[in-house]
Design a protein around this motif. Structure first.
Motif, PDB file in Angstrom:
ATOM      1  N   ILE A 275       0.887  -1.171   0.000  1.00  0.00           N
ATOM      2  CA  ILE A 275       0.000   0.000   0.000  1.00  0.00           C
ATOM      3  C   ILE A 275       0.920   1.215   0.000  1.00  0.00           C
ATOM      4  O   ILE A 275       1.753   1.369   0.909  1.00  0.00           O
ATOM      5  CB  ILE A 275      -0.900   0.000   1.256  1.00  0.00           C
ATOM      6  CG1 ILE A 275      -1.712  -1.308   1.332  1.00  0.00           C
ATOM      7  CG2 ILE A 275      -1.834   1.208   1.254  1.00  0.00           C
ATOM      8  CD1 ILE A 275      -2.396  -1.522   2.682  1.00  0.00           C
ATOM      9  N   CYS A 276       0.796   2.060  -1.016  1.00  0.00           N
ATOM     10  CA  CYS A 276       1.731   3.179  -1.158  1.00  0.00           C
ATOM     11  C   CYS A 276       0.967   4.496  -1.220  1.00  0.00           C
ATOM     12  O   CYS A 276       0.222   4.736  -2.170  1.00  0.00           O
ATOM     13  CB  CYS A 276       2.556   2.990  -2.430  1.00  0.00           C
ATOM     14  SG  CYS A 276       3.632   4.384  -2.775  1.00  0.00           S
ATOM     15  N   GLY A 277       1.151   5.341  -0.215  1.00  0.00           N
ATOM     16  CA  GLY A 277       0.534   6.660  -0.264  1.00  0.00           C
ATOM     17  C   GLY A 277       0.165   7.174   1.114  1.00  0.00           C
ATOM     18  O   GLY A 277      -0.643   6.565   1.821  1.00  0.00           O
ATOM     19  N   ALA A 278       0.763   8.318   1.471  1.00  0.00           N
ATOM     20  CA  ALA A 278       0.460   8.922   2.778  1.00  0.00           C
ATOM     21  C   ALA A 278      -0.991   9.377   2.839  1.00  0.00           C
ATOM     22  O   ALA A 278      -1.547   9.568   3.924  1.00  0.00           O
ATOM     23  CB  ALA A 278       1.392  10.111   3.005  1.00  0.00           C
ATOM     24  N   GLY A 279      -1.619   9.531   1.666  1.00  0.00           N
ATOM     25  CA  GLY A 279      -2.990  10.058   1.631  1.00  0.00           C
ATOM     26  C   GLY A 279      -4.068   9.041   1.939  1.00  0.00           C
ATOM     27  O   GLY A 279      -5.246   9.416   2.061  1.00  0.00           O
ATOM     28  N   PHE A 280      -3.718   7.764   2.044  1.00  0.00           N
ATOM     29  CA  PHE A 280      -4.754   6.775   2.383  1.00  0.00           C
ATOM     30  C   PHE A 280      -5.315   7.070   3.768  1.00  0.00           C
ATOM     31  O   PHE A 280      -4.577   7.313   4.722  1.00  0.00           O
ATOM     32  CB  PHE A 280      -4.176   5.350   2.391  1.00  0.00           C
ATOM     33  CG  PHE A 280      -4.102   4.710   1.040  1.00  0.00           C
ATOM     34  CD1 PHE A 280      -5.248   4.299   0.387  1.00  0.00           C
ATOM     35  CD2 PHE A 280      -2.878   4.510   0.426  1.00  0.00           C
ATOM     36  CE1 PHE A 280      -5.188   3.694  -0.861  1.00  0.00           C
ATOM     37  CE2 PHE A 280      -2.799   3.908  -0.824  1.00  0.00           C
ATOM     38  CZ  PHE A 280      -3.957   3.504  -1.474  1.00  0.00           C
ATOM     39  N   LYS A 281      -6.637   7.032   3.892  1.00  0.00           N
ATOM     40  CA  LYS A 281      -7.275   7.166   5.205  1.00  0.00           C
ATOM     41  C   LYS A 281      -7.049   5.864   5.962  1.00  0.00           C
ATOM     42  O   LYS A 281      -6.943   4.796   5.337  1.00  0.00           O
ATOM     43  CB  LYS A 281      -8.785   7.389   5.043  1.00  0.00           C
ATOM     44  CG  LYS A 281      -9.122   8.618   4.214  1.00  0.00           C
ATOM     45  CD  LYS A 281      -9.452   9.784   5.107  1.00  0.00           C
ATOM     46  CE  LYS A 281      -9.878  11.005   4.326  1.00  0.00           C
ATOM     47  NZ  LYS A 281      -8.779  11.766   3.725  1.00  0.00           N
ATOM     48  N   PRO A 282      -7.000   5.908   7.296  1.00  0.00           N
ATOM     49  CA  PRO A 282      -6.759   4.678   8.061  1.00  0.00           C
ATOM     50  C   PRO A 282      -7.726   3.551   7.685  1.00  0.00           C
ATOM     51  O   PRO A 282      -7.319   2.400   7.529  1.00  0.00           O
ATOM     52  CB  PRO A 282      -6.980   5.123   9.513  1.00  0.00           C
ATOM     53  CG  PRO A 282      -6.736   6.592   9.504  1.00  0.00           C
ATOM     54  CD  PRO A 282      -7.115   7.092   8.147  1.00  0.00           C
ATOM     55  N   GLU A 283      -9.004   3.905   7.478  1.00  0.00           N
ATOM     56  CA  GLU A 283      -9.970   2.839   7.154  1.00  0.00           C
ATOM     57  C   GLU A 283      -9.704   2.243   5.768  1.00  0.00           C
ATOM     58  O   GLU A 283      -9.947   1.050   5.539  1.00  0.00           O
ATOM     59  CB  GLU A 283     -11.419   3.331   7.290  1.00  0.00           C
ATOM     60  CG  GLU A 283     -11.834   4.495   6.417  1.00  0.00           C
ATOM     61  CD  GLU A 283     -11.519   5.872   7.024  1.00  0.00           C
ATOM     62  OE1 GLU A 283     -10.649   5.955   7.912  1.00  0.00           O
ATOM     63  OE2 GLU A 283     -12.144   6.858   6.577  1.00  0.00           O
ATOM     64  N   GLU A 284      -9.207   3.056   4.836  1.00  0.00           N
ATOM     65  CA  GLU A 284      -8.883   2.530   3.503  1.00  0.00           C
ATOM     66  C   GLU A 284      -7.699   1.569   3.591  1.00  0.00           C
ATOM     67  O   GLU A 284      -7.699   0.494   2.986  1.00  0.00           O
ATOM     68  CB  GLU A 284      -8.548   3.684   2.550  1.00  0.00           C
ATOM     69  CG  GLU A 284      -9.736   4.576   2.228  1.00  0.00           C
ATOM     70  CD  GLU A 284      -9.338   5.855   1.494  1.00  0.00           C
ATOM     71  OE1 GLU A 284     -10.253   6.526   0.985  1.00  0.00           O
ATOM     72  OE2 GLU A 284      -8.122   6.204   1.442  1.00  0.00           O
ATOM     73  N   ARG A 285      -6.694   1.983   4.341  1.00  0.00           N
ATOM     74  CA  ARG A 285      -5.520   1.122   4.548  1.00  0.00           C
ATOM     75  C   ARG A 285      -5.925  -0.180   5.215  1.00  0.00           C
ATOM     76  O   ARG A 285      -5.497  -1.260   4.816  1.00  0.00           O
ATOM     77  CB  ARG A 285      -4.518   1.838   5.463  1.00  0.00           C
ATOM     78  CG  ARG A 285      -3.398   2.488   4.729  1.00  0.00           C
ATOM     79  CD  ARG A 285      -2.499   3.236   5.680  1.00  0.00           C
ATOM     80  NE  ARG A 285      -1.628   2.373   6.454  1.00  0.00           N
ATOM     81  CZ  ARG A 285      -0.606   2.805   7.169  1.00  0.00           C
ATOM     82  NH1 ARG A 285      -0.327   4.094   7.185  1.00  0.00           N
ATOM     83  NH2 ARG A 285       0.147   1.970   7.853  1.00  0.00           N
ATOM     84  N   ASP A 286      -6.779  -0.051   6.243  1.00  0.00           N
ATOM     85  CA  ASP A 286      -7.192  -1.247   6.991  1.00  0.00           C
ATOM     86  C   ASP A 286      -7.949  -2.207   6.086  1.00  0.00           C
ATOM     87  O   ASP A 286      -7.797  -3.420   6.176  1.00  0.00           O
ATOM     88  CB  ASP A 286      -8.092  -0.859   8.178  1.00  0.00           C
ATOM     89  CG  ASP A 286      -7.300  -0.154   9.269  1.00  0.00           C
ATOM     90  OD1 ASP A 286      -6.052  -0.156   9.178  1.00  0.00           O
ATOM     91  OD2 ASP A 286      -7.928   0.420  10.185  1.00  0.00           O
ATOM     92  N   ARG A 287      -8.803  -1.648   5.214  1.00  0.00           N
ATOM     93  CA  ARG A 287      -9.595  -2.524   4.354  1.00  0.00           C
ATOM     94  C   ARG A 287      -8.688  -3.289   3.381  1.00  0.00           C
ATOM     95  O   ARG A 287      -8.849  -4.488   3.164  1.00  0.00           O
ATOM     96  CB  ARG A 287     -10.631  -1.705   3.583  1.00  0.00           C
ATOM     97  CG  ARG A 287     -11.424  -2.571   2.683  1.00  0.00           C
ATOM     98  CD  ARG A 287     -12.891  -2.239   2.465  1.00  0.00           C
ATOM     99  NE  ARG A 287     -13.401  -1.001   2.932  1.00  0.00           N
ATOM    100  CZ  ARG A 287     -14.042  -0.113   2.149  1.00  0.00           C
ATOM    101  NH1 ARG A 287     -14.164  -0.324   0.880  1.00  0.00           N
ATOM    102  NH2 ARG A 287     -14.552   0.984   2.659  1.00  0.00           N
TER     103      ARG A 287
END
Ligand code: NAP
Length: 315
Positions: A8-20
């Motif tokens: 997963i690459c990108g500081a802009g991911f929201k925590p819930e997006e990363r978690d999913r």
């Protein structure tokens, strides 16, 4: 499948997006392509898919760090940050998130037009500062409905914008690389001719080198003193220096902009202009649409890792 197939690459991911994403497949995380080189060799060797969000360049050098990489799933319809030719040359698929965001971006374009023409930022300040009570009516502004608009790039978003503006009884003109089937909208083979014919010029092009400065100084000059530039595409698609000169010198009436060069550190000249409405690249930024974009990105990752056809490939 390798132990950790997803990056997963990108500081802009929201925590819930990363978690999913990380909940669906074992995943590692970096803030951007510039951090990929620091991933430990063993981990890099097993990465098969990258879920990318951001506007930092993602080129051949980064791709070559991952010998098993098969897909770069972009969060967003615009994938100009990714070197697609380099990906194709390496048999790496690139996917994006089209359609699910078109309504929102078209809404923002229309919102910028109304806010600019009707001086809504000034009106808001007129109420908040008490000038309404002290001085009375604010200066009269300008009618939008019924005027002439030119859409530069009648793609998915451009068409949504045109459909909305048709409901505003506007006279719709457009430029694309070829004439399209429309309900009678006026086609222009070049952007300068389009700009000459209209008062509002709305840019809905893809970004990237092929459309750099597509809306040139000549096109901005052709718009004339009642001309307004609306840009929801990318900062690169318009000659920004020429646009700033024209705005400062009052050679066009104004602009409504959601995108800029060097975001978020935009040219300070924009901040001193009274005739612009500026937004922080938030065209697709609603809860509903960002959720749909995240889902589509994950679907593309999942399809690839399961060996199924990709949902929305671009190469
Ligand atoms: P699209 O359906 O692919 O439409 C792209 C438009 O760009 C088409 O009109 C196409 O021209 C034109 N185009 C593509 N390559 C070109 C070239 N080499 N020369 C001239 N014109 C070219 O894409 P979309 O879904 O409408 O999205 C358009 C763009 O909006 C995205 O790429 C992205 O940069 C931007 N966007 C911004 C936001 C935001 O938050 N502000 C959000 C989403 C997207 P033809 O009509 O001739 O095919």
């Amino acid at each position: 499948m390798s132990e950790t197939p997803l990056l997963i690459c990108g500081a802009g991911f929201k925590p819930e997006e990363r978690d999913r994403l990380a909940g669906a497949f074992p995943a590692a995380f970096v803030n951007g392509p510039d951090e990929m080189g620091s991933i430990e060799n063993g981990l890099r060797a097993g990465i098969k898919a990258i879920a990318y969000k951001g506007h930092k360049p993602f080129g051949a050098a980064e791709m070559d760090l991952f010998p098993q990489l098969g897909v770069i799933a972009n969060y967003g319809v615009g994938y100009d940050a990714i070197d697609v030719d380099a990906a194709s040359a390496r048999s790496i698929a690139v996917t994006n998130t089209p359609d699910v965001l078109s309504d929102d971006v078209a809404d923002i374009a229309v919102g910028l037009m109304i806010a600019q023409a009707r001086s809504m930022v000034l009106g808001h300040a007129h109420v908040l500062t008490g000038r309404w009570a002290e001085q009375g009516e604010m200066p009269l502004n300008r009618k939008l409905s019924g005027s002439r608009v030119g859409i530069v790039g009648l793609g998915r978003i451009g068409r949504e914008i045109a459909d909305r503006l048709a409901a505003f009884k506007m006279d719709i003109h457009y430029h694309s690389r070829a004439e399209k089937e429309t309900p009678g909208w006026t086609y222009h083979a070049d952007v300068v001719g389009l700009a000459e014919a209209v008062d509002f010029l709305v840019i809905a092009l893809v970004g990237g080198p092929e459309t750099e400065n597509y809306v040139s100084k000549a096109a901005i000059d052709a718009l004339g003193p009642r001309g307004v530039v609306i840009n929801i595409s990318r900062g690169t698609t318009v000659d920004e220096a020429a646009l700033l000169d024209a705005l400062e010198q009052g050679r066009i009436a104004g602009a409504g902009l959601d995108v800029f060069l060097n975001e978020p550190n935009i040219d300070k000249r924009f901040l001193r202009l009274p005739n612009v409405v500026l937004q922080p690249h938030q065209g697709s930024g609603t809860v509903e649409t960002r959720t749909a974009m995240a889902e589509l990105q994950l679907e593309n990752v999942a399809c690839f890792l399961r060996g199924e056809p990709l949902k929305t490939p671009v190469n």
